[in-house]
Every structure is written in C-alpha cells, then in structure tokens.
Design an enzyme around this catalytic site. Structure first.
Site, PDB file in Angstrom:
ATOM      1  N   ARG A  18       0.830  -1.204   0.000  1.00 29.00           N
ATOM      2  CA  ARG A  18       0.000   0.000   0.000  1.00 29.00           C
ATOM      3  C   ARG A  18       0.870   1.262   0.000  1.00 29.00           C
ATOM      4  NH1 ARG A  18      -4.684   0.596   4.479  1.00 29.00           N
ATOM      5  NH2 ARG A  18      -2.885   1.028   5.802  1.00 29.00           N
ATOM      6  N   LYS A  45      -2.990   6.347   1.015  1.00 31.49           N
ATOM      7  CA  LYS A  45      -2.778   6.778   2.405  1.00 31.49           C
ATOM      8  C   LYS A  45      -1.776   7.933   2.435  1.00 31.49           C
ATOM      9  CE  LYS A  45      -2.581   4.745   7.049  1.00 31.49           C
ATOM     10  NZ  LYS A  45      -3.956   5.133   7.386  1.00 31.49           N
ATOM     11  N   GLU A  67     -16.687   6.295   3.787  1.00 30.66           N
ATOM     12  CA  GLU A  67     -15.992   5.720   4.932  1.00 30.66           C
ATOM     13  C   GLU A  67     -16.018   6.689   6.107  1.00 30.66           C
ATOM     14  OE1 GLU A  67     -11.757   5.061   4.761  1.00 30.66           O
ATOM     15  OE2 GLU A  67     -11.499   6.529   3.166  1.00 30.66           O
TER      16      GLU A  67
END
Length: 345
Positions: free
Chosen positions: A80, A184, A220
């Site tokens: 990620r 992220k 989210e």
C-alpha cells in the site's frame, strides 16, 4: 520491560528507544540505521513542508499467548505504501526493505512491546517524506523513509468493543472525485480535521463521509472503513475514494471463512436503516461498533433530521464480535493463522 502501566495505555505518542531510518538519493536506498534522534533535520524548502509530499502506514506488533512476537500483515502495508509513493511520484521502499525496517524497529524497542493479556500492542508508524529542497511544484527525488513505534491501547480510550455514535458529514468531503482518497497520503487527513473536530465537539465518536460526487452513498468514516452486517452478508462500500483498509480486507476473508457472503458495492445512505450491525474498522481498533448515526443538513447545525438506531444497540453485535475475536485471536496466537498473515519475529 519499560516502566508503563500496560492496562492504562491509550492511543497516544510515547517515545521509545530508537526509530529506523533509510534515505533514497541518486536512485538508491541507504542501509537502514537505528537512531535515538527523533528530530528530522531537513531543509526548510523540503517538499514535504510545502506540497505535502508525504505518505504513511500503520501496523501492529503483538506479543502472543505463547510469548512469540507477531507482526500482522506487513507485506500488505508495504504494497500500500508503494501505491501511495507511486501516486506521489516518489520512491518507496521495497517490500523486503519495508519489512526489514519494521522488524528492526520492534527488536530495538522490544521493552515497549506490551505483554500478552492487556489488550495492548506496539503500533508501528512507517513514514515516507520528500526531503530535497524545492520551490516549484514537483515530486521529490530525495526521500526519507523511517519506521517509529509506540505502545498503545485502544484508539479512543474507550473500552474495547464499546459502541459509539456517529454523524454524517453532508457538507464536508474527505476526498475529491478522481482524487487521492484511495491512497494513504498525509494530506488526506488534513482535509478531515476540521469536520472531525466539529463532530467530536458535539460528542460523536465517529464522522461518516459520503461519496464526494453525489453525497448519496456511504464512503468511509473519518478514521477508518465502514462495514455493516445484514443478515448473513458482510457489506462494505465499493468506491474509488475509499482507502483500501488491510483490516477490512482481513475481516472480509474471516467472514468468508465463517460462510458469510461478502458484498463490496455501493451503499445508499438510506440503507443504513436496514443493517443489523455497523462498525468502523481499521488497524487502531480492528472494529468500533456504532450504535446510532445522526443525519444533519449541516454538520454545524444542532438540528438532526434523522437518526438511524442500529439494532445491535449498546452492545457490540454478535457477528461483529465473532469477526473481531477471530482477528485478535490470530494476532495473539490463540487462533490458527491459516492464511499466514503473521510474521513471527
């Protein structure tokens, strides 16, 4: 062992012995080193300060019932971070280097790893920042990668699996359509700080963001992914602006192990009324049960237009608790790690 009350840890910074650092320059990563200097010595013109050339990860190490030390799915965090680095146009460490530095960090700070039985762990924070001096808007060609850690308890300080309330953010977005919500990046979190502070100031534990294009579908929570239980189905939003949570991914696999149907799809806001259980899920908590969700036309308003009462109420839902127990059991060495998720140091 460090002189800490393991039963009184919350999710906050505590300085440990060292952090692990590697630097990227001229196409190569330097050998990782441990340093007790927790200050970065960077040019004031470093890209991270001006254009948010920065990404990070979060993962945990656990001391199990068998006294073995386990890192939970570091390979997924490495992948990620590579995605985030690619989106920023910056170098990111290989999976091998990432994992090596995480293991070094745990070993060099092993006295800060909480013993088994205290519902506590060691949180690792890998950080990637652009360091070369620049004025123009550009990706950084010199990069610092470090791994730091801290012993932690529950994220909010509340008792584990204690349900909390949430409010929908109709007039704020955490991401843009076709933006960076699925990565992220540090900048994504800055976007959510103001509405998150508003929600917390009103007594809500969580803030629920909607899709940025239409504001009609669940995206989210401010801190983590959204998951719901509906009969024998595990439901989580499918959206280009949602960060792919490693915890959510793991919970989905566990749900399938239990014979549940996993639905990754658009989730209309109104469907909240049909769910049996709702949770926020992420590394810091695994899951945070949600007992009610308020809807407002504006977050600053005191007028609640609709309240969704979740049937699981003031207790963690039965299915959610089962999923939580399986994940925590694997992390603590209580359950067989049939998917080989844990790296044992």
């Amino acid at each position: 062992m460090a002189n800490l009350d393991w039963d009184d840890l919350s999710f906050k910074y505590r300085q440990t012995n060292v952090m692990i650092v590697s630097r990227y320059k001229d196409g190569e990563w330097s050998a990782p080193v441990a340093t007790s200097d927790f200050d970065f010595h960077l040019s004031a013109y470093a890209g991270t300060f001006h254009y948010a050339n920065s990404a990070f990860e979060g993962l945990k190490a656990f001391r199990g019932v068998d006294n073995k030390v386990r890192l939970f799915r570091p390979d997924e965090n490495a992948k990620r971070l590579q995605r985030s680095g690619h989106r920023l146009g910056m170098a990111a460490p290989s999976e091998e280097l990432f994992t090596q530095m995480c293991c070094m960090c745990v070993k060099e700070n092993i006295e800060y790893l909480p013993p088994y039985g205290h519902n506590a762990s060691m949180y690792l924070r890998p950080l990637l920042i652009g360091t070369n001096p620049q004025l123009g808007i550009a990706s950084s060609n010199e990069v610092l990668f470090c791994v730091m850690c801290s012993p932690v308890g529950t994220y909010s300080g509340a008792k584990s699996l204690s349900p909390g309330t949430a409010v929908i953010a109709r007039d704020y977005d955490r991401a843009a359509p076709h933006g960076t919500g699925a990565y992220k990046l540090s900048a994504n979190y800055a976007t959510s700080l103001y509405p998150y502070n508003l929600a917390h100031g009103q007594g809500y534990r969580e803030l629920l963001f909607l899709d940025p294009a239409t504001h009609t579908k669940v995206d989210e929570f401010g801190s983590s992914n959204f998951l719901a239980i509906k009969g024998n189905s595990y439901v989580t939003p499918l959206s280009d602006s949602v960060l792919p949570s490693i915890t959510n991914k793991s919970l989905q696999t566990v749900a399938e192990d239990f014979g549940m149907k996993v639905e990754k799809r658009a989730v209309p806001v109104e469907e909240i009324a049909e769910f049996d259980e709702i949770n926020a899920c992420g590394t810091a908590v695994v899951i945070t049960p949600i007992c009610s969700v308020d809807d407002k036309a504006a977050l600053e308003s005191n007028v609640v237009t609709k309240t969704y009462k979740i049937p699981s109420g003031d207790e963690c839902g039965v299915v959610s608790r089962k999923l939580y127990n399986r994940i925590r059991g694997i992390q603590d060495g209580l359950e067989e790690d049939i998917h080989n998720w844990c790296l044992v140091l």
